[in-house]
Design an enzyme around this catalytic site. Structure first.
Site, PDB file in Angstrom:
ATOM      1  N   ASP A 220       0.829  -1.209   0.000  1.00 57.26           N
ATOM      2  CA  ASP A 220       0.000   0.000   0.000  1.00 57.26           C
ATOM      3  C   ASP A 220       0.864   1.260   0.000  1.00 57.26           C
ATOM      4  OD1 ASP A 220       0.860  -0.612   2.633  1.00 57.26           O
ATOM      5  OD2 ASP A 220      -0.619   0.781   3.447  1.00 57.26           O
ATOM      6  N   GLU A 221       0.268   2.337  -0.426  1.00 55.98           N
ATOM      7  CA  GLU A 221       0.833   3.683  -0.314  1.00 55.98           C
ATOM      8  C   GLU A 221       2.289   3.769  -0.791  1.00 55.98           C
ATOM      9  OE1 GLU A 221      -1.777   5.442   3.388  1.00 55.98           O
ATOM     10  OE2 GLU A 221      -0.003   4.261   3.895  1.00 55.98           O
TER      11      GLU A 221
END
Length: 548
Positions: free
Chosen positions: A359-360
């Site tokens: 993620d991210e």
């Protein structure tokens, strides 16, 4: 069994009660803040006079309940627990149930392979031969003379035993003997899960939680038939799991000051991790380890600058910013590191899943991100595990054999929907519904609010099978309630944010969609509150609930 033999068993069991009581309190040992020191505004309400529950007063809601008012069972000093002969796993469930029931009742509750005639019994039996039950379902029958739980597998016996605990009066959770009548309402329950995966997540990286705190959380979530605990073991701030081939990960990035706001130190040794895995397995909870990459890797790069593209160590980070770090995607050192970590983590994890984050990763160009996932997702399978990652991994075609954890707040995501058509399974964790670190309201002393304020009704008021367009019931492996630790410091903090919202997510994962009803759930949740008070659980007394 002859009467004198039964008497000897009861006498021996009674003599063992002090030792058993001392062994049965991991939550108390784990608590960093004494109950008396917890702010009164954060404690649950005082216990109301205990009432006998109805057969339907269960969290999560069972599939089918058939009450019989004339068949109440009375637990007494001569009651025995009978388990399937020849099954050590069934015997272990029986032993655990006895340990759970002895402190409040004061009864010996011997665990036997067979029960003497005319002695009231609780029977935990295998061989249900009912395909509806699957591996975790059970049938529970209550008559005047016996309680019988039947299942296809020991996991079903454990689930049934958790239901039985809720069917006894609230006082059963007292740590001291209560002199009262112990009854179980008559009738039968048929029960099995809607989804195979019902999870909770605990962030070890932003703030390290000790093995005892993790075990206490396992005890608390397993009561609601949650069967997976996802441990987030690395992030920009700290690295929390021993990796022999890269020892500076914990020596440097598991040391003092490696949590948010300089909190720390802490990491799990391999021995501690394996002990947690074994402890959870006895409660039918599977540990899912996560190493987040190719982003969220600042702590790893502090320890090993060769994991950066320029070979220069970045400064340690104790803030809560995200999206700035990335592994060097074109470097073979990166993949040697990744494979070593996956190999060692897979070797000490008996469960099927290994979470690789994803993620991210804002600092990783998209083409590099996809190239990384195309190489790493199959690598997880080479070491015998199913790859698992946050929903961004669906950008890579290799995610077709992986599990994607949906944390997005949107109700449409074409990339995830397309991945589902290729075979990707999804665990639903929408941040604005399932993230337990979100504040309840603006006045909540802990937590964040970037996704939403999430009160209990918000956590309950959604359906995993209709949440995201193109991701239907058949694509969903289950649900998970993540709890990030930026603002958490103790077990009391964990409990305050998790309860009472975690049972809402647990019910979405276990109970049939047809039972989804706020009025019923809120009433059952309110009746459960006094049990948390007796257990010393620091739950949030939501004003949305009429606490019993």
């Amino acid at each position: 069994m002859a009467k004198s033999a039964l008497s000897r068993v009861l006498t021996a069991a009674a003599a063992s009660l002090p030792l058993l009581a001392a062994q049965a309190a991991p939550a108390a040992a784990a608590r960093a803040t004494p109950a008396a020191a917890v702010p009164i505004a954060q404690r649950g309400p005082a216990t109301a006079p205990a009432a006998s529950p109805a057969l339907s007063d269960v969290l999560p809601a069972p599939v089918q309940v058939s009450p019989d008012a004339g068949a109440t069972f009375r637990l007494g000093p001569l009651t025995v627990i009978r388990t399937q002969p020849g099954s050590p796993a069934a015997r272990a469930v029986g032993d655990q149930l006895a340990r759970d029931l002895r402190p409040a009742t004061g009864y010996p509750l011997p665990v036997l392979p067979v029960a003497a005639r005319r002695v009231p019994s609780i029977s935990l039996l295998l061989g249900a031969n009912d395909s509806r039950l699957g591996s975790e379902g059970y049938r529970l029958s209550v008559t005047r003379s016996a309680v019988t739980i039947r299942a296809n597998n020991p996991a079903g016996l454990f689930a049934g035993s958790q239901t039985l605990r809720q069917l006894l009066p609230v006082d059963i959770d007292s740590p001291a003997v209560v002199r009262r009548s112990w009854t179980v309402p008559g009738g039968s329950i048929l029960d099995y899960p809607r989804f195979a995966y019902r999870g909770a997540m605990l962030d070890e990286a932003r703030h390290f939680h000790t093995p005892d705190e993790i075990k206490a959380y396992v005890d608390e979530i397993s009561r609601f038939k949650v069967n997976h605990l996802h441990l987030h073991l690395s992030d920009d701030q700290g690295w929390r799991i021993q990796i022999d081939s890269w020892p500076k990960l914990t020596a440097v990035s598991g040391g003092a000051g490696t949590g948010v706001d300089g909190e720390g130190p802490g990491f799990l040794t391999k021995a501690q991790y394996k002990d947690i895995v074994a402890y959870a397995a006895k409660r039918y909870v599977t540990i899912v380890p996560e190493i987040d990459m190719p982003g969220h890797v600042n702590a790893a790069q502090v320890a090993y600058p060769e994991l950066t593209c320029d070979g220069v160590a970045p400064p340690p980070r104790t803030d809560t910013e995200v999206g700035y770090s990335s592994l060097c995607i074109g470097s073979e050192t990166t993949y040697r590191f990744v494979e070593d970590v996956i190999r060692e983590l897979a070797a000490m994890t008996p469960g099927p899943y290994l979470h690789i984050g994803g993620d991210e990763a804002h600092a990783t160009p998209e083409a590099d991100y996809v190239a990384f996932q195309q190489r790493v997702l199959p690598l997880v399978a080479e070491y015998g595990k199913t790859a698992y990652g946050w929903n961004e991994i669906t950008k890579a075609p290799a995610s077709a054999t992986a599990v994607a954890q949906y944390w997005d707040t949107a109700t449409t995501n074409p990339t995830v929907a397309a991945a589902v058509t290729r075979g990707t399974k999804v665990v639903m964790s929408p941040a604005n519904k399932a993230y337990l670190d979100m504040k309840y309201d603006p006045s909540t002393p802990l937590g964040l609010d970037w996704a939403a304020y999430i009160e209990v009704r918000d956590a309950y008021g959604w359906d995993p099978a209709t949440r995201v367009t193109g991701v239907g019931e058949n694509a969903i492996l289950g649900v998970e309630a993540p709890l990030w630790s930026e603002t958490l410091r103790s077990l009391d903090d964990i409990e305050f944010m998790a309860f009472p919202r975690l049972p809402a997510i647990a019910e979405l994962g276990w109970s049939p969609a047809s039972t989804h009803d706020w009025a019923s759930f809120s009433a059952r949740l309110g009746a459960y509150g006094p049990r948390w008070t007796l257990q010393g659980v620091n739950f949030y007394p939501s004003p949305q609930i009429n606490w019993g």
